[in-house]
Design a protein around this motif. Structure first.
Motif, short mmCIF file in Angstrom:
data_model
loop_
_atom_site.label_atom_id
_atom_site.label_comp_id
_atom_site.label_asym_id
_atom_site.label_seq_id
_atom_site.Cartn_x
_atom_site.Cartn_y
_atom_site.Cartn_z
N PHE A 95 8.96 16.66 9.68
CA PHE A 95 9.89 17.50 9.57
C PHE A 95 11.11 17.07 8.89
O PHE A 95 11.61 17.72 7.76
N LYS A 96 11.40 15.65 8.77
CA LYS A 96 12.35 15.20 7.87
C LYS A 96 12.17 15.31 6.64
O LYS A 96 13.23 15.36 5.77
N GLN A 97 11.11 15.48 5.90
CA GLN A 97 10.88 15.62 4.65
C GLN A 97 11.45 17.01 3.99
O GLN A 97 11.90 17.02 2.96
N ASP B 296 24.45 18.25 -2.58
CA ASP B 296 25.54 19.03 -2.16
C ASP B 296 25.36 20.36 -1.54
O ASP B 296 26.20 21.32 -1.69
N ALA B 297 24.27 20.72 -1.02
CA ALA B 297 23.95 21.85 -0.33
C ALA B 297 24.81 22.04 0.83
O ALA B 297 25.33 21.37 1.35
N HIS B 298 25.05 23.31 1.14
CA HIS B 298 25.76 23.70 2.10
C HIS B 298 24.87 23.63 3.27
O HIS B 298 23.70 24.14 3.73
N PRO B 299 25.31 22.98 4.22
CA PRO B 299 24.59 22.36 5.44
C PRO B 299 24.31 24.05 6.37
O PRO B 299 23.18 23.81 6.92
N MET B 300 24.81 25.01 6.13
CA MET B 300 24.17 26.20 6.65
C MET B 300 23.20 26.62 5.80
O MET B 300 22.00 27.05 6.47
N ALA B 301 22.91 26.26 4.49
CA ALA B 301 21.83 26.67 3.81
C ALA B 301 20.56 25.71 4.26
O ALA B 301 19.44 26.45 4.45
N ILE B 302 20.94 24.52 4.47
CA ILE B 302 19.93 23.62 4.94
C ILE B 302 19.45 24.08 6.46
O ILE B 302 18.01 23.99 6.64
N MET B 303 20.38 24.65 7.24
CA MET B 303 20.09 25.07 8.59
C MET B 303 19.06 26.20 8.54
O MET B 303 17.97 26.33 9.23
N CYS B 304 19.34 27.21 7.72
CA CYS B 304 18.65 28.33 7.75
C CYS B 304 17.26 27.83 7.15
O CYS B 304 16.08 28.55 7.88
N GLY B 305 16.93 26.82 6.31
CA GLY B 305 15.56 26.76 6.12
C GLY B 305 15.00 25.66 6.85
O GLY B 305 13.66 25.91 7.25
N VAL C 87 15.24 25.30 10.04
CA VAL C 87 15.30 25.95 11.74
C VAL C 87 14.04 26.94 11.43
O VAL C 87 13.17 26.82 12.35
N GLY C 88 13.90 27.40 10.17
CA GLY C 88 12.67 28.51 10.05
C GLY C 88 11.62 27.77 9.88
O GLY C 88 10.48 28.12 10.47
N ALA C 89 11.66 26.44 9.41
CA ALA C 89 10.36 25.82 9.28
C ALA C 89 9.80 25.17 10.82
O ALA C 89 8.85 24.87 10.62
N LEU C 90 10.77 25.11 11.59
CA LEU C 90 10.27 24.67 12.93
C LEU C 90 9.08 25.45 13.33
O LEU C 90 8.23 25.05 14.12
N SER C 91 9.11 26.85 13.02
CA SER C 91 7.99 27.60 13.23
C SER C 91 6.66 27.05 12.83
O SER C 91 5.62 27.70 13.38
N ALA C 92 6.62 26.44 12.03
CA ALA C 92 5.36 25.75 11.43
C ALA C 92 4.88 24.45 12.26
O ALA C 92 3.74 23.97 11.98
N PHE C 93 5.75 24.10 13.14
CA PHE C 93 5.28 22.86 13.91
C PHE C 93 4.76 23.14 15.33
O PHE C 93 4.03 22.05 15.96
N ILE D 51 15.50 32.57 15.51
CA ILE D 51 16.89 31.80 15.57
C ILE D 51 17.33 31.59 14.07
O ILE D 51 18.60 31.72 13.82
N ALA D 52 16.27 31.29 13.21
CA ALA D 52 16.85 31.05 11.82
C ALA D 52 17.47 32.37 11.34
O ALA D 52 18.40 32.26 10.48
N ALA D 53 16.80 33.65 11.90
CA ALA D 53 17.51 34.76 11.32
C ALA D 53 19.07 34.63 11.70
O ALA D 53 19.89 35.21 11.07
N GLY D 54 19.24 34.58 13.05
CA GLY D 54 20.36 34.41 13.61
C GLY D 54 21.46 33.40 13.04
O GLY D 54 22.61 33.89 12.84
#
Ligand code: CMC
Length: 392
Positions: free
Chosen positions: A81-83, A91-100, A102-108, A216-219
């Motif tokens: 997941f860390k990758q 310099d990505a906004h951390p909310m942009a990172i979060m959207c990505g 957290v959505g990726a958790l669905s694959a784990f 949750i990623a949608a939220g």
């Protein structure tokens, strides 16, 4: 067609029945499962209020310990997941990172995505609540270029989060208890707020039977906007831009000017037309943190207090019933704690995850649950025949 009632912004449509949170906007009341928000914020902690929101009752000692174990069991994330983080610019906004991510958790977690199985729903819920602080702290560490910090389960939820955000290698990190307790308060204040935009988003996404982590990623995506969770960041930026007390009147005039889109950030609320009960607790927590850190005469706080005073005496704000909301003081507090502005909405997301999960579960347990499918009032062209391109 006159078949449907037009209700832009859903100001008069109840989308569901709910047992979780009660708001009386005229009275300035906010209750979680019947308990007033200020009593919970003053006397409780993250784990206890999360249990309350999810289960409906406050836990006894045994239930508290059991729930704490359930949550801490899931705080780690998979190494792979860390990758995901490495794919983002520094310099990505951390909310942009979060959207990505957290959505990726669905694959784990394929063993917790059958939404018809109550046991799997429960595990997905615990996973979300447990992993959010880890994922959020990783977003912060990634942005500042420091190594990720592994969760420490002997600490409280909030202490562990602070440590994951601020501990650096080869230095002992000691949690400041006052800060941890203030952050607990901030989290409790943000946990749920009935059918707000992001919660409605989670419910709507979940109503199709979608993967819980993806919901949750949608939220998170919805929360990001400055009219919603992004307001805490916007409010602090505004205070910094105003800078000194003498410039306040200029900004008040700008906010009142209808030809100017500028609004006083951290002011006004769709539901609260008297005051935001969360703002009072927040203001107190703000002073506690500044005292604990021995920050005297914080210029931003001075601007904030003066802005509040002037706005509350101004005809425009009185008439439109615009009062400071929770986001007005949260930014100053989080900044004093050492969080960069871009992390403010991420912290909101960590807390609101509990509400999202509680509402998502309640929706799936509702025997009347159906896919959310609003209708519309069509105002486009009437039926007409296709015309070949040559003839147009
Ligand atoms: N500054 C200046 N004027 C305002 C403000 C403001 N902050 N908020 C509302 N108004 C005016 C608005 O221009 C409108 O005037 P008029 O009737 O003359 O057109 C009137 O007040 C009603 O506003 P509205 O936009 O119809 O109200 P709404 O319920 O749709 O919006 C709101 C609520 C919170 C989005 C809005 O008050 C706002 O944009 N506030 C600033 C952003 C903010 O602080 N958001 C955080 C909300 S609390 C936490 C959260 O939900 O995440």
């Amino acid at each position: 067609s006159g078949m449907f009632t037009l209700d832009p912004g859903f100001t008069s449509t109840a989308s569901c029945e709910s047992h979780i949170t009660f708001i009386d906007g005229d009275e300035g009341t906010l209750l979680y499962r019947g308990y007033p928000i200020d009593e919970l914020a003053e006397n409780s902690d993250f784990i206890e209020v999360a249990y309350l929101l999810l289960s409906g009752e406050l836990p006894d000692e045994g239930q508290y310990a059991g729930f704490k174990d359930d949550i801490t069991y899931h705080t780690m994330v998979h190494e792979h997941f860390k990758q995901f983080y490495d794919g983002f610019r520094r310099d990505a906004h951390p909310m942009a990172i979060m959207c990505g991510v957290v959505g990726a958790l669905s694959a784990f977690y394929h063993d917790s995505t059958d939404i018809h199985d109550p046991e799997q729903r429960k595990i997905a819920s615990h996973r979300m609540i447990a992993k959010m602080p880890t994922i959020a702290a990783m977003a912060h560490k990634y942005c500042v270029g420091q190594p990720f910090v592994t969760p420490r389960n002997e600490l409280s939820y909030t202490e562990n989060f602070l440590r994951m955000c601020f501990s650096v290698p080869a230095e002992d990190y000691e949690v400041n208890k006052t800060l941890a307790s203030a952050l607990d308060k901030i989290f409790i204040l943000h946990m749920d707020h009935e059918q707000n935009a992001s919660t409605s988003t989670v419910r709507l996404a979940g109503s199709s039977g979608a993967n819980p982590f993806a919901c949750i990623a949608a939220g998170i995506a919805c929360l990001w906007g400055p009219a919603h969770g992004g307001a805490n960041e916007a409010a602090l930026k505004m205070l910094q831009e105003i800078g000194t007390k003498d410039r306040i009147p200029e900004y008040i005039e700008k906010a009142k000017d209808k030809s100017d889109p500028f609004r006083l950030m951290g002011f006004g609320h769709r539901v609260y037309k008297n005051y935001d009960p969360r703002a009072k607790v927040m203001q107190k927590a703000c002073h506690e943190v500044l005292d604990a850190l021995d920050i005297k005469d914080d210029p931003l706080l001075e601007v904030a207090m003066e802005l509040e005073r002037i706005a509350l005496e101004d005809e425009y704000f009185i008439e439109k019933k615009l009062y400071p909301n929770i986001d007005f003081y949260s930014g100053i507090t989080l900044k004093a704690m050492g969080f960069p502005t871009s992390m403010f909405t991420v912290l909101f997301a960590v807390a609101r995850t509990v509400g999202w999960i509680a509402q998502w579960q309640e929706m799936l347990e509702d025997p009347n649950q159906r896919i959310g499918r609003p209708r519309q009032i069509y105002t486009g062209a009437a039926k007409r025949s296709f015309v070949a391109r040559d003839d147009r």
